[in-house]
Design a protein around this motif. Structure first.
Motif, PDB file in Angstrom:
ATOM      1  N   ASP A 169       0.824  -1.206   0.000  1.00 35.94           N
ATOM      2  CA  ASP A 169       0.000   0.000   0.000  1.00 35.94           C
ATOM      3  C   ASP A 169       0.864   1.264   0.000  1.00 35.94           C
ATOM      4  N   HIS A 170       2.008   1.197   0.662  1.00 29.44           N
ATOM      5  CA  HIS A 170       2.926   2.344   0.641  1.00 29.44           C
ATOM      6  C   HIS A 170       3.422   2.591  -0.779  1.00 29.44           C
ATOM      7  N   ALA A 171       3.711   1.523  -1.500  1.00 29.63           N
ATOM      8  CA  ALA A 171       4.142   1.666  -2.892  1.00 29.63           C
ATOM      9  C   ALA A 171       3.031   2.265  -3.750  1.00 29.63           C
ATOM     10  N   ILE A 172       1.797   1.855  -3.496  1.00 35.36           N
ATOM     11  CA  ILE A 172       0.665   2.426  -4.221  1.00 35.36           C
ATOM     12  C   ILE A 172       0.535   3.913  -3.908  1.00 35.36           C
ATOM     13  N   ALA A 173       0.695   4.274  -2.631  1.00 34.25           N
ATOM     14  CA  ALA A 173       0.596   5.683  -2.230  1.00 34.25           C
ATOM     15  C   ALA A 173       1.663   6.522  -2.920  1.00 34.25           C
ATOM     16  N   LEU A 174       2.894   6.019  -2.995  1.00 37.73           N
ATOM     17  CA  LEU A 174       3.962   6.763  -3.663  1.00 37.73           C
ATOM     18  C   LEU A 174       3.661   6.946  -5.138  1.00 37.73           C
ATOM     19  N   THR A 175       3.082   5.927  -5.752  1.00 35.49           N
ATOM     20  CA  THR A 175       2.707   6.042  -7.168  1.00 35.49           C
ATOM     21  C   THR A 175       1.648   7.117  -7.357  1.00 35.49           C
ATOM     22  N   LEU A 176       0.671   7.167  -6.464  1.00 34.23           N
ATOM     23  CA  LEU A 176      -0.375   8.185  -6.557  1.00 34.23           C
ATOM     24  C   LEU A 176       0.193   9.580  -6.317  1.00 34.23           C
ATOM     25  N   ILE A 177       1.118   9.696  -5.365  1.00 36.12           N
ATOM     26  CA  ILE A 177       1.723  11.004  -5.073  1.00 36.12           C
ATOM     27  C   ILE A 177       2.473  11.526  -6.291  1.00 36.12           C
ATOM     28  N   ASP A 178       3.100  10.635  -7.035  1.00 39.81           N
ATOM     29  CA  ASP A 178       3.818  11.054  -8.246  1.00 39.81           C
ATOM     30  C   ASP A 178       2.866  11.634  -9.294  1.00 39.81           C
ATOM     31  N   GLY A 385       3.722  -7.858  -9.596  1.00 35.64           N
ATOM     32  CA  GLY A 385       2.996  -6.723  -9.059  1.00 35.64           C
ATOM     33  C   GLY A 385       3.493  -6.269  -7.706  1.00 35.64           C
ATOM     34  N   VAL A 386       2.867  -5.212  -7.210  1.00 35.20           N
ATOM     35  CA  VAL A 386       3.350  -4.506  -6.028  1.00 35.20           C
ATOM     36  C   VAL A 386       3.276  -5.351  -4.764  1.00 35.20           C
ATOM     37  N   GLU A 387       2.410  -6.336  -4.725  1.00 42.43           N
ATOM     38  CA  GLU A 387       2.291  -7.188  -3.551  1.00 42.43           C
ATOM     39  C   GLU A 387       3.578  -7.972  -3.289  1.00 42.43           C
ATOM     40  N   PHE A 388       4.397  -8.122  -4.330  1.00 35.90           N
ATOM     41  CA  PHE A 388       5.623  -8.905  -4.217  1.00 35.90           C
ATOM     42  C   PHE A 388       6.862  -8.015  -4.074  1.00 35.90           C
ATOM     43  N   ASN A 414      17.174  11.136  -7.138  1.00 36.09           N
ATOM     44  CA  ASN A 414      16.822  11.854  -8.373  1.00 36.09           C
ATOM     45  C   ASN A 414      17.121  11.046  -9.633  1.00 36.09           C
ATOM     46  N   LYS A 415      17.111   9.719  -9.526  1.00 41.20           N
ATOM     47  CA  LYS A 415      17.298   8.859 -10.696  1.00 41.20           C
ATOM     48  C   LYS A 415      16.020   8.036 -10.875  1.00 41.20           C
ATOM     49  N   TYR A 416      15.602   7.877 -12.107  1.00 33.62           N
ATOM     50  CA  TYR A 416      14.342   7.200 -12.395  1.00 33.62           C
ATOM     51  C   TYR A 416      14.572   6.028 -13.340  1.00 33.62           C
ATOM     52  N   VAL A 417      13.727   5.011 -13.184  1.00 32.67           N
ATOM     53  CA  VAL A 417      13.819   3.815 -14.018  1.00 32.67           C
ATOM     54  C   VAL A 417      12.465   3.574 -14.664  1.00 32.67           C
ATOM     55  N   SER A 418      12.495   3.300 -15.957  1.00 27.84           N
ATOM     56  CA  SER A 418      11.277   2.983 -16.710  1.00 27.84           C
ATOM     57  C   SER A 418      11.127   1.469 -16.768  1.00 27.84           C
ATOM     58  N   THR A 419      10.001   0.962 -16.283  1.00 32.14           N
ATOM     59  CA  THR A 419       9.742  -0.472 -16.259  1.00 32.14           C
ATOM     60  C   THR A 419       8.394  -0.754 -16.925  1.00 32.14           C
ATOM     61  N   PRO A 420       8.074  -2.010 -17.206  1.00 32.14           N
ATOM     62  CA  PRO A 420       6.737  -2.328 -17.738  1.00 32.14           C
ATOM     63  C   PRO A 420       5.605  -1.915 -16.804  1.00 32.14           C
ATOM     64  N   ARG A 421       5.906  -1.670 -15.543  1.00 20.86           N
ATOM     65  CA  ARG A 421       4.880  -1.255 -14.589  1.00 20.86           C
ATOM     66  C   ARG A 421       4.872   0.243 -14.343  1.00 20.86           C
TER      67      ARG A 421
END
Length: 509
Positions: A169-178, A385-388, A414-421
């Motif tokens: 859920d923390h990972a989901i929250a960070l995605t939403l904040i972005d 997925g994020v659960e893992f 300040n470094k970003y990675v592009s993934t299928p997700r």
């Protein structure tokens, strides 16, 4: 020895040998380069190209640059790592292990540049001021504290870390904040987020509901009516009549007060009061925060499925400054220098150009090495997925690639990675971990905080109040090894009173 009770003082010369790390200006500058974002790095490189006549971009067609500059030095010629079946390639094969230890990660006995004097490398510009990562380091290499105002996104991320969410859920929250814009509004499709992260849309909605409790009130709303609704609910002023008013803000903009009174079922006095309450609200809750306007994120690393299985990790060549030192031009100007001032200037430019090309090359290799290890550690997240998402620390990655933890920290800033997700900051993949009491898998700190909250939420059902010591015992029975002071810290972060205070609340309630 003493004569007549007096000590004899004298001077003598001794030579002693010892090991130690001296942070040279070069090391300070290389460290600063490492933590710059690709946009900050591009701005810095442009300034160096203007200042140093021996530097130039390698913009020529393949082969043309080498014909014109046979002694040119090219950065980052190896920019890819592959993972098959979840296993990493040998780091020594994927990244040149013999590259110079620019960041001081090697053992002291292996370093060759720790004690290079300033005079040995003249003409180094003050790279320590490049970017927004802080001021210039002092004589001991310490960085000045960052005194800039926190951005909205940093403010929200800090609250998400203290919200007691599970790791997923923390990972989901960070995605939403972005996905939040400068005004504080959430821009994006929740169904698309759920699909990318491999969870149900209802779970994303539930996390968003938690985020709606963050400050400033109204942040992460998806529309103006929802933003105002959150603020009114906090003031206990959201009633059915106000709900109708928010659904018909277009009529308010047209000043159709008669139509609004009919729809809301209120008289003129009540309508005037409702409109006054709306005017007291903040339609742009994020506008009060500092920081630069949001910019499009350009990933530094691409992660793609490998046809042979596993994942392929590649540097984004568009973000890599490709610089060369024009050694032929250097020879021309060096031979033409007459005065000591001219000779010093040419030597300074040559030393700085050589060091910059070398540092950029090592920066690229280090980013690739760290990103590849993160992908190896989090391959289950990419696949399922994020659960893992696994608990992961900077130290785990640093030990695996034999680098210093501080170097890994700078690489992931300040470094970003592009993934299928989706596109994620490298720091997204790090979550605190708590040791298992039976030596099994680690537990993420977010998951443990969530478990503590669940335990305390269930206290009132049987009238029993759990002390911090009892919570420690229950967690150990569940296989989680945690200290009592850590439980107390997590409880306070969740804003949960002590067991004594909770017992009094139950008795008086």
């Amino acid at each position: 020895m003493a004569r007549g009770g007096w000590a004899v003082l004298g001077q003598r010369l001794e030579i002693r040998q010892g090991q130690g790390l001296v942070i040279t200006p070069q090391l300070q500058q290389a460290i600063k380069l490492l933590q710059l974002s690709n946009l900050e790095l591009e701005a810095f490189v442009e300034a160096e190209l203007e200042r140093n006549p021996l530097l130039q971009r390698e913009d020529a067609e393949p082969g043309e640059a080498n014909d014109a500059l046979p002694e040119a030095v090219e950065a980052s010629d190896r920019t890819e790592m592959s993972f098959e079946d979840g296993r990493s390639a040998d780091a020594a094969d994927a990244v040149d292990a013999r590259a110079d230890d620019v960041y001081g990660d090697a053992a002291p006995g292996e370093r060759t540049s720790d004690r290079m004097s300033d005079e040995a490398q003249p003409g180094l510009s003050d790279w320590s001021r490049a970017g927004s990562g802080g001021g210039a380091p002092d004589g001991e290499g310490r960085e000045q504290p960052d005194t800039r105002e926190a951005t909205l996104w940093e403010h929200l991320q800090a609250q998400a870390s203290q919200a007691g969410l599970s790791a997923a859920d923390h990972a989901i929250a960070l995605t939403l904040i972005d996905m939040v814009d400068e005004g504080g509004y959430l821009r994006g499709d929740l169904a698309e987020v759920a699909d990318r992260l491999g969870v149900e849309p209802a779970r994303v909605e539930a996390v968003l509901t938690v985020c709606h409790g963050f400050e400033p009130t109204g942040v992460m709303a998806r529309s103006v009516p929802e933003c105002l609704e959150l603020q009114l609910a906090e003031r206990n002023r959201f009633d059915p009549a106000m709900a109708v008013l928010l659904d018909n803000l277009d009529l308010l903009a047209k000043r159709d007060l008669a139509g609004l009174r009919r729809l809301c079922g209120v008289d003129a006095e009540d309508m005037a009061e409702m409109i006054s309450e709306l005017k007291a609200l903040t339609p742009r809750p994020g506008a009060g925060f500092g920081g630069e306007p949001a910019q499009t994120v350009i990933p530094d690393v691409h992660v793609r499925p490998d046809p042979a299985g596993g994942w392929k990790v590649e540097l984004n060549s568009d973000t890599l400054p490709r610089l060369i030192m024009d050694k032929r031009y250097h020879g021309v100007v060096a031979s033409g220098a007459r005065t000591d001032t001219e000779k010093t200037f040419v030597a300074d430019c040559a030393a700085q150009a050589s060091w910059l090309v070398k540092s950029l090359d090592q920066r690229a290799k280090t980013i690739l090495k760290v990103a590849s290890e993160i992908v190896r550690q989090q391959d289950a997240f990419l696949a399922f997925g994020v659960e893992f998402l696994r608990p992961l620390t900077l130290k785990t990655v640093a030990d695996a690639i034999e680098m210093h933890e501080s170097t890994v920290s700078r690489v992931t800033s300040n470094k970003y990675v592009s993934t299928p997700r989706g596109v994620f900051e490298l720091k997204f993949f790090f979550t605190a971990a708590i040791q298992s009491s039976d030596g099994g898998a680690l537990h993420s700190a977010e998951a443990v905080r969530h478990r503590i909250r669940s335990m305390i939420d269930g206290e009132g059902r049987d009238g029993d109040v759990l002390s911090d010591d009892r919570i420690v015992e229950l967690l150990k029975e569940a296989g989680i090894d945690i200290a009592r002071r850590t439980v107390a810290k997590y409880r306070e972060a969740l804003r949960i009173p002590s067991s004594v205070q909770r017992k009094r609340m139950l008795q008086t309630g």
